[in-house]
Design a protein around this motif. Structure first.
Motif, PDB file in Angstrom:
ATOM      1  N   GLN A 143    -115.660   2.555  10.682  1.00 27.72           N
ATOM      2  CA  GLN A 143    -114.752   2.477   9.536  1.00 27.72           C
ATOM      3  C   GLN A 143    -113.504   1.679   9.882  1.00 27.72           C
ATOM      4  O   GLN A 143    -113.001   0.893   9.063  1.00 27.72           O
ATOM      5  N   GLN A 144    -112.994   1.855  11.099  1.00 25.79           N
ATOM      6  CA  GLN A 144    -111.811   1.103  11.518  1.00 25.79           C
ATOM      7  C   GLN A 144    -112.073  -0.394  11.552  1.00 25.79           C
ATOM      8  O   GLN A 144    -111.216  -1.196  11.157  1.00 25.79           O
ATOM      9  N   HIS A 145    -113.253  -0.791  12.026  1.00 24.55           N
ATOM     10  CA  HIS A 145    -113.534  -2.212  12.213  1.00 24.55           C
ATOM     11  C   HIS A 145    -114.137  -2.879  10.983  1.00 24.55           C
ATOM     12  O   HIS A 145    -113.886  -4.063  10.728  1.00 24.55           O
ATOM     13  N   TYR A 146    -114.935  -2.132  10.232  1.00 24.68           N
ATOM     14  CA  TYR A 146    -115.672  -2.757   9.134  1.00 24.68           C
ATOM     15  C   TYR A 146    -115.287  -2.229   7.755  1.00 24.68           C
ATOM     16  O   TYR A 146    -115.646  -2.842   6.747  1.00 24.68           O
ATOM     17  N   GLY A 147    -114.555  -1.104   7.679  1.00 27.94           N
ATOM     18  CA  GLY A 147    -114.145  -0.573   6.378  1.00 27.94           C
ATOM     19  C   GLY A 147    -115.316  -0.266   5.471  1.00 27.94           C
ATOM     20  O   GLY A 147    -115.357  -0.691   4.320  1.00 27.94           O
ATOM     21  N   TRP A 148    -116.282   0.505   6.000  1.00 27.84           N
ATOM     22  CA  TRP A 148    -117.499   0.783   5.234  1.00 27.84           C
ATOM     23  C   TRP A 148    -117.210   1.477   3.905  1.00 27.84           C
ATOM     24  O   TRP A 148    -117.777   1.132   2.874  1.00 27.84           O
ATOM     25  N   ILE A 149    -116.338   2.480   3.917  1.00 25.47           N
ATOM     26  CA  ILE A 149    -116.061   3.262   2.701  1.00 25.47           C
ATOM     27  C   ILE A 149    -114.773   2.747   2.083  1.00 25.47           C
ATOM     28  O   ILE A 149    -113.705   2.824   2.686  1.00 25.47           O
ATOM     29  N   LYS A 150    -114.880   2.204   0.871  1.00 28.61           N
ATOM     30  CA  LYS A 150    -113.741   1.579   0.203  1.00 28.61           C
ATOM     31  C   LYS A 150    -113.000   2.577  -0.678  1.00 28.61           C
ATOM     32  O   LYS A 150    -113.581   3.549  -1.171  1.00 28.61           O
ATOM     33  N   LEU A 151    -111.731   2.314  -0.881  1.00 25.09           N
ATOM     34  CA  LEU A 151    -110.936   3.070  -1.841  1.00 25.09           C
ATOM     35  C   LEU A 151    -111.168   2.507  -3.232  1.00 25.09           C
ATOM     36  O   LEU A 151    -111.280   1.288  -3.399  1.00 25.09           O
ATOM     37  N   GLY A 152    -111.240   3.390  -4.213  1.00 23.16           N
ATOM     38  CA  GLY A 152    -111.412   2.924  -5.580  1.00 23.16           C
ATOM     39  C   GLY A 152    -110.139   2.311  -6.133  1.00 23.16           C
ATOM     40  O   GLY A 152    -109.032   2.637  -5.707  1.00 23.16           O
ATOM     41  N   GLY A 153    -110.268   1.413  -7.093  1.00 22.84           N
ATOM     42  CA  GLY A 153    -109.096   0.792  -7.714  1.00 22.84           C
ATOM     43  C   GLY A 153    -108.592  -0.388  -6.913  1.00 22.84           C
ATOM     44  O   GLY A 153    -109.098  -0.728  -5.845  1.00 22.84           O
ATOM     45  N   HIS A 154    -107.570  -1.040  -7.427  1.00 26.52           N
ATOM     46  CA  HIS A 154    -107.032  -2.239  -6.795  1.00 26.52           C
ATOM     47  C   HIS A 154    -105.527  -2.149  -6.588  1.00 26.52           C
ATOM     48  O   HIS A 154    -104.886  -3.164  -6.327  1.00 26.52           O
ATOM     49  N   SER A 155    -104.954  -0.951  -6.689  1.00 27.36           N
ATOM     50  CA  SER A 155    -103.503  -0.814  -6.600  1.00 27.36           C
ATOM     51  C   SER A 155    -103.040  -0.294  -5.244  1.00 27.36           C
ATOM     52  O   SER A 155    -101.875  -0.012  -5.056  1.00 27.36           O
ATOM     53  N   PHE A 156    -103.976  -0.170  -4.290  1.00 28.19           N
ATOM     54  CA  PHE A 156    -103.608   0.368  -2.993  1.00 28.19           C
ATOM     55  C   PHE A 156    -103.195  -0.755  -2.046  1.00 28.19           C
ATOM     56  O   PHE A 156    -103.616  -1.900  -2.189  1.00 28.19           O
ATOM     57  N   VAL A 157    -102.384  -0.392  -1.043  1.00 27.01           N
ATOM     58  CA  VAL A 157    -101.955  -1.382  -0.056  1.00 27.01           C
ATOM     59  C   VAL A 157    -103.070  -1.668   0.940  1.00 27.01           C
ATOM     60  O   VAL A 157    -102.993  -2.636   1.699  1.00 27.01           O
ATOM     61  N   ILE A 158    -104.102  -0.818   0.974  1.00 22.22           N
ATOM     62  CA  ILE A 158    -105.278  -1.050   1.799  1.00 22.22           C
ATOM     63  C   ILE A 158    -106.501  -0.904   0.908  1.00 22.22           C
ATOM     64  O   ILE A 158    -106.442  -0.263  -0.144  1.00 22.22           O
ATOM     65  N   ASP A 159    -107.629  -1.468   1.324  1.00 21.97           N
ATOM     66  CA  ASP A 159    -108.818  -1.409   0.472  1.00 21.97           C
ATOM     67  C   ASP A 159    -109.873  -0.434   0.977  1.00 21.97           C
ATOM     68  O   ASP A 159    -110.860  -0.186   0.299  1.00 21.97           O
ATOM     69  N   ALA A 160    -109.702   0.108   2.185  1.00 19.62           N
ATOM     70  CA  ALA A 160    -110.666   1.053   2.738  1.00 19.62           C
ATOM     71  C   ALA A 160    -109.924   2.278   3.287  1.00 19.62           C
ATOM     72  O   ALA A 160    -108.731   2.220   3.585  1.00 19.62           O
ATOM     73  N   TYR A 161    -110.660   3.383   3.408  1.00 20.55           N
ATOM     74  CA  TYR A 161    -110.051   4.605   3.925  1.00 20.55           C
ATOM     75  C   TYR A 161    -109.523   4.369   5.339  1.00 20.55           C
ATOM     76  O   TYR A 161    -110.262   3.887   6.205  1.00 20.55           O
ATOM     77  N   PRO A 162    -108.268   4.705   5.601  1.00 21.36           N
ATOM     78  CA  PRO A 162    -107.728   4.532   6.952  1.00 21.36           C
ATOM     79  C   PRO A 162    -108.199   5.653   7.874  1.00 21.36           C
ATOM     80  O   PRO A 162    -108.376   6.788   7.447  1.00 21.36           O
ATOM     81  N   VAL A 163    -108.416   5.325   9.132  1.00 19.90           N
ATOM     82  CA  VAL A 163    -108.880   6.299  10.119  1.00 19.90           C
ATOM     83  C   VAL A 163    -108.043   6.139  11.378  1.00 19.90           C
ATOM     84  O   VAL A 163    -107.811   5.022  11.837  1.00 19.90           O
ATOM     85  N   SER A 164    -107.593   7.260  11.918  1.00 20.03           N
ATOM     86  CA  SER A 164    -106.834   7.249  13.168  1.00 20.03           C
ATOM     87  C   SER A 164    -107.360   8.364  14.063  1.00 20.03           C
ATOM     88  O   SER A 164    -107.257   9.548  13.720  1.00 20.03           O
ATOM     89  N   LEU A 165    -107.966   7.984  15.191  1.00 20.21           N
ATOM     90  CA  LEU A 165    -108.532   8.953  16.123  1.00 20.21           C
ATOM     91  C   LEU A 165    -107.440   9.458  17.065  1.00 20.21           C
ATOM     92  O   LEU A 165    -106.732   8.658  17.678  1.00 20.21           O
ATOM     93  N   LYS A 166    -107.333  10.790  17.183  1.00 17.14           N
ATOM     94  CA  LYS A 166    -106.337  11.385  18.067  1.00 17.14           C
ATOM     95  C   LYS A 166    -107.004  12.423  18.959  1.00 17.14           C
ATOM     96  O   LYS A 166    -107.802  13.242  18.487  1.00 17.14           O
ATOM     97  N   GLY A 167    -106.655  12.370  20.236  1.00 24.58           N
ATOM     98  CA  GLY A 167    -107.297  13.237  21.212  1.00 24.58           C
ATOM     99  C   GLY A 167    -107.133  14.704  20.920  1.00 24.58           C
ATOM    100  O   GLY A 167    -108.062  15.506  21.142  1.00 24.58           O
ATOM    101  N   GLN A 168    -105.969  15.097  20.389  1.00 27.47           N
ATOM    102  CA  GLN A 168    -105.750  16.528  20.144  1.00 27.47           C
ATOM    103  C   GLN A 168    -106.694  17.072  19.080  1.00 27.47           C
ATOM    104  O   GLN A 168    -107.023  18.263  19.096  1.00 27.47           O
ATOM    105  N   ASP A 169    -107.142  16.214  18.160  1.00 33.07           N
ATOM    106  CA  ASP A 169    -108.102  16.673  17.151  1.00 33.07           C
ATOM    107  C   ASP A 169    -109.454  16.990  17.791  1.00 33.07           C
ATOM    108  O   ASP A 169    -110.103  17.977  17.435  1.00 33.07           O
TER     109      ASP A 169
END
Length: 414
Positions: A353-379
């Motif tokens: 998802q980070q590299h290819y943005g497989w899952i897109k956000l609906g609409g065209h008013s967002f500052v990004i076009d795909a769901y953002p993902v951030s991997l954190k070790g504590q999770d």
């Protein structure tokens, strides 16, 4: 006391080894699959929440400084040049900007709107990233004689601002602070004009609300002295201790001001985001609880299947505690096998998802076009610990029953 290696050998043998019925193996693998799905779902959802949190923080950091000093009472406070110099000399402080802001009625080409006009000095671009968020024009605030303005895109759209047309300034109307009564409408308001020079786009909260201009123009419009400010906005280094810098600023300016960090400036927003994240975590943890019921069934059937092994271990002198630990280890083996598969699946999907943005956000008013993902070790640590706790609780009852069984090897053979 049995070694961990011995317990792991028993657990591996009981999980992979031959069983009297295929149903036990099937239920064991169903448990592994359920735990894998639950683990992957938890990591992915937490990573998406992290991505949105990082996105919001980056957007807000474009407008909000690291530290903001505001008056404890009233709209403005006064700061002397010596106090400003003292703040600039604090270790970790990179830049200090004076600002004056007020609500005003804005009129442009027969259109009218209420907005917050914020006057800033030349250091403002060093404490926020607003200059990098321009979508049209330039970040230019004009001269003292002809002050300029940088307008939020929401305000620009509502007023129909045209940067190419120099004939239409932004007319700013604010209440006259020296007029107590409004018998004469001409004296009740002070009027200023700003020439639009640029349009910024950050987030609706700012885009629909703010106009940026010169601080001297705002002081003149509001009839404020030259040392009056609505806030001091401060940029600190990444390694600076905000608590220590804030304490020193408070010491310089005294008790009449309040020093707020970026988190404290948006405390409600960050609190809501964290609450949503942990509520979703709690809900998705029930997937693992459901998987635990499969584990209970699989281990209970395994205890029945391995009665002869239990009797042999008893005859060899194994204690109830050892037998309990063997079956507890088997349950944890099932859980961690599923967790390992789930972690691998989550890593694959999140990195993709980070590299290819497989899952897109609906609409065209967002500052990004795909769901953002951030991997954190504590999770990852949190999810694995959650799996371990649920698996241990689910394995305890079958393991306790296995340890408390009084089996006779002769009766089993007959």
């Amino acid at each position: 006391m049995a070694s961990i290696g011995l317990l792991l050998r028993f657990a591996r043998r009981y999980f992979w080894g031959h069983k009297s019925t295929q149903a036990i193996q099937l239920i064991s693998w169903v448990s592994v699959l359920a735990i894998a799905v639950g683990t992957a779902a938890l990591i992915i959802v937490l990573s998406v929440f992290n991505g949105f949190e990082d996105l919001v923080k980056s957007l807000y950091s474009s407008f909000y400084p690291t530290l903001r000093v505001i008056p404890a009472r009233g709209p403005v406070f006064q700061v002397t040049p010596s106090q400003l110099q003292g703040i600039r000399q604090i270790a970790g402080v990179k830049a200090v900007s004076e600002t004056v802001e007020a609500k005003a009625s804005i009129r442009y080409n027969n259109q009218q709107i209420i907005a917050v006009v914020k006057g800033v000095d030349s250091a403002y671009t060093h404490v926020t990233g607003l200059k990098d968020k321009l979508v049209e024009g330039v970040f230019a605030l004009g001269t003292p004689q002809v002050p300029g303005a940088v307008v939020g895109i929401g305000i620009a759209s509502a007023l129909g601002v045209d940067l190419q047309n120099p004939l239409y300034p932004l007319w700013v109307y604010v209440p006259n602070p020296h007029v107590a009564t409004f018998l004469n409408p001409e004296q009740a308001l002070r009027v200023g004009s700003l020439m639009p020079q640029g349009i910024f786009a950050i987030q609706e909260e700012f885009d629909d609300r703010y106009i940026i201009t010169r601080i001297d123009a705002m002081r003149q419009l509001l009839l404020l002295p030259e040392d009056a400010v609505s806030a001091l906005e401060i940029n600190t280094g990444d390694r600076a201790s905000l608590a220590e810098v804030g304490r020193q600023i408070q010491h310089i300016l005294g008790p009449d001001v309040v020093v707020k960090t970026r988190y404290e400036q948006n405390e409600t927003l960050y609190h809501v985001m964290q609450t949503e994240k942990w509520v979703v975590y709690a809900i998705l943890s029930f997937i693992l609880v459901i998987a635990a019921f499969n584990m209970i069934g699989a281990l209970s059937m395994l205890v029945i299947d391995k009665q002869q092994d239990i009797a042999i271990l008893r005859a060899m002198g194994a204690t109830e505690k050892l037998i309990r630990r063997i079956f507890l280890s088997t349950g944890l083996w099932i859980a961690f096998t599923g967790a390992a598969i789930g972690v691998g699946l989550a890593l694959l999907l999140c990195i993709g998802q980070q590299h290819y943005g497989w899952i897109k956000l609906g609409g065209h008013s967002f500052v990004i076009d795909a769901y953002p993902v951030s991997l954190k070790g504590q999770d990852f640590v949190l999810v694995v610990m959650t799996v371990a706790i649920i698996a241990a609780l689910a394995s305890y009852l079958p393991a306790h029953r296995a340890g408390s069984r009084q089996l006779d090897l002769k009766s089993l053979r007959s």
